[in-house]
Design an enzyme around this catalytic site. Structure first.
Site, PDB file in Angstrom:
ATOM      1  N   ASP A  59       2.380 -10.568   3.523  1.00 37.88           N
ATOM      2  CA  ASP A  59       2.024 -10.500   2.115  1.00 37.88           C
ATOM      3  C   ASP A  59       1.116 -11.681   1.770  1.00 37.88           C
ATOM      4  OD1 ASP A  59       2.448 -10.076  -0.905  1.00 37.88           O
ATOM      5  OD2 ASP A  59       3.735  -8.535  -0.034  1.00 37.88           O
ATOM      6  N   HIS A  94       2.930 -12.657  -5.325  1.00 40.73           N
ATOM      7  CA  HIS A  94       3.377 -11.331  -4.886  1.00 40.73           C
ATOM      8  C   HIS A  94       4.339 -11.428  -3.703  1.00 40.73           C
ATOM      9  CE1 HIS A  94       2.986  -7.224  -3.130  1.00 40.73           C
ATOM     10  NE2 HIS A  94       2.793  -6.852  -4.391  1.00 40.73           N
ATOM     11  N   ASN A 199      -0.729   2.824  -5.024  1.00 41.21           N
ATOM     12  CA  ASN A 199      -0.611   2.868  -6.482  1.00 41.21           C
ATOM     13  C   ASN A 199      -1.791   3.575  -7.152  1.00 41.21           C
ATOM     14  OD1 ASN A 199       1.733   1.309  -6.289  1.00 41.21           O
ATOM     15  ND2 ASN A 199       0.583  -0.603  -6.412  1.00 41.21           N
ATOM     16  N   SER A 266       5.019  -1.425  -4.306  1.00 40.33           N
ATOM     17  CA  SER A 266       5.375  -2.652  -3.591  1.00 40.33           C
ATOM     18  C   SER A 266       6.871  -2.950  -3.676  1.00 40.33           C
ATOM     19  CB  SER A 266       4.569  -3.835  -4.135  1.00 40.33           C
ATOM     20  OG  SER A 266       3.220  -3.749  -3.739  1.00 40.33           O
TER      21      SER A 266
END
Length: 457
Positions: A59, A94, A199, A266
């Site tokens: 990430d 994130h 997304n 996510s």
């Protein structure tokens, strides 16, 4: 492709920043528990909390000092070093949020506050493979060839350092051979690979383009659902989707003690990665394919028909997944016992069958000769009954058992027009005497004239 994350407000709290932080931690736990209960995580904790498993979080990087993650994070390499200006400190926003959903252990008195993840006793191996959206180098990341293989390198590193599960809450519509090879390597080494489906669903009514690595074979691709179990409007919907998980307004921990609310595939991927970690902790010998089977076979809110491209096989259920995994690790189904036999009655003694091989060879030779004779007879019949055709396209008449055909002399314009002749053979044929008495003729045939030799150049 990242989740939409905002800070969790702690309004109406007196006592300054410390009280506000404590208040936010309490609010975060209160907001998170209904989500965990919806997928039966507290029920799964009766069997395991993920101890002994390391989850690779590929990430934006994870803050190891976040209160809900202290002591649980192993910091790996930064494969995008040099992307941001010198001296810039990445926020690790994130990545910290995702890690807390997987393996947060809470904070405060008795760890009753803050974010507690699906597998709170698991460890996190944080590998930085992409930037947060607010970083200065974010826009250049996709165009800089130095970082095209950052995700693949992160996968190889995580596998080589003993992870049991890899979570990638990221993706791209462009598959790369490096990433495909890395995913295949991870699965071949027994690592469960989980990734977010994407997304981009709001802009596609029927079908969303595939996102990678989620669409690679062997990866658990996770869609997002809301509290009612319906596909979130932003969640991708295509045939890569395997299962779904909560992905709307999901609480999580952020860097520097912050608490966040996020929506996207996510966090949905992180929930499934946490469930995979629970299974690996309880049943470490299960292969990635069997871990996937346990998750898929035990989903809740299964769609009509058992599957659709919006939610896959349904929403993940942590407790049911562990029960399904237990069944997969049990003894194999009972087969035929050593003393058993097929059929009814007593089997009796073994019967030995004797075969006369010379007789079998003779019968085979007779069969071959009969087949050859039949073929020859069929050929003769075909020759006798099939008509023949002249060059002009007409069919000659039959003359007895055989067709006697005399072809016309060729001319520049084709066959002679006087075909067939009035009578054939002619009445005076053959001549009365043959050869004639004057044969050979008295005069010798004159010799051919001489020609000069010609050389070939």
């Amino acid at each position: 492709m990242t989740a939409v994350i905002t800070a969790l407000p702690a309004t109406g709290l007196a006592g300054g920043p410390r009280a506000a932080a404590q208040g936010a931690a309490a609010l975060a736990r209160a907001a998170e528990l209904p989500v965990l209960r919806a997928i039966e995580v507290p029920q799964a904790w009766r069997l395991t909390e993920g101890k002994g498993v390391t989850v690779g979080v590929l990430d934006t990087g994870t803050d190891p000092s976040a209160p809900d993650l202290t002591g649980s994070v192993i910091t790996g390499p930064d494969y995008i070093a040099g992307l941001d200006p010198p001296g810039y400190q990445p926020p690790y926003l994130h990545g910290t949020y995702i890690a807390s959903i997987i393996a947060g252990h809470g904070s405060g008195p008795g760890r009753t506050e803050g974010i507690i993840g699906v597998a709170p006793e698991a460890k996190i191996l944080a590998v930085r493979v992409l930037p947060d959206t607010q970083e200065p180098g974010f826009r250049a990341f996709g165009r800089d060839a130095r970082y095209y293989d950052s995700i693949a390198r992160g996968i190889f590193y995580a596998v080589d350092h003993g992870v049991g599960v890899i979570n990638m809450s990221l993706g791209s519509v462009v598959p790369t051979s490096d990433m495909r090879e890395a995913v295949a390597f991870a699965i071949s080494r027994g690592v469960v690979v989980v990734a977010s489906a994407g997304n981009n669903g709001a802009g596609h009514a029927k079908f969303t383009p595939y996102v990678y690595p989620a669409a690679f074979t062997g990866v658990i691709s996770v869609a997002a659902v809301n509290a009612s179990g319906h596909r979130a409007s932003f969640s991708d919907h295509n045939a890569s989707v395997l299962v779904s998980a909560p992905g709307v307004n999901v609480p999580g921990a952020g860097p520097d003690g912050e608490y966040l609310i996020g929506s996207g595939t996510s966090p949905a991927s992180a929930f499934v990665a946490g469930v995979a970690a629970l299974i690996r902790a309880k049943f470490p010998r299960l292969t990635p394919a069997l871990v996937t089977q346990a998750i898929v076979a035990s989903t809740r809110r299964r769609p009509r028909g058992g599957y659709n491209t919006s939610v896959g096989f349904g929403e993940v259920d942590a407790s049911a997944a562990l029960a399904a995994a237990a069944r997969l690790t049990g003894p194999p189904a009972a087969g035929l016992s050593p003393s058993g036999y097929f059929g009814g009655g007593s089997p009796g003694p073994i019967t030995v069958t004797h075969r006369d091989y010379p007789l079998a060879a003779a019968l085979l030779a007779i069969a071959i000769m009969a087949t050859a004779g039949f073929g020859l007879t069929a050929t003769q019949l075909a020759r006798r009954h099939l008509p023949r055709y002249r060059p002009d396209g007409t069919t000659p008449q039959r003359l007895g058992r055989r067709e006697e055909v005399a072809w016309p002399a060729a001319t520049a314009t084709g066959p002679q027009s006087a075909w067939p002749p009035p009578a054939w053979p002619p009445p005076s044929w053959p001549p009365p005497t043959w050869p004639p008495p004057s044969w050979p003729p008295p005069a010798a045939i004159p010799p051919a004239p001489d020609h000069p030799a010609q050389d070939h150049d």
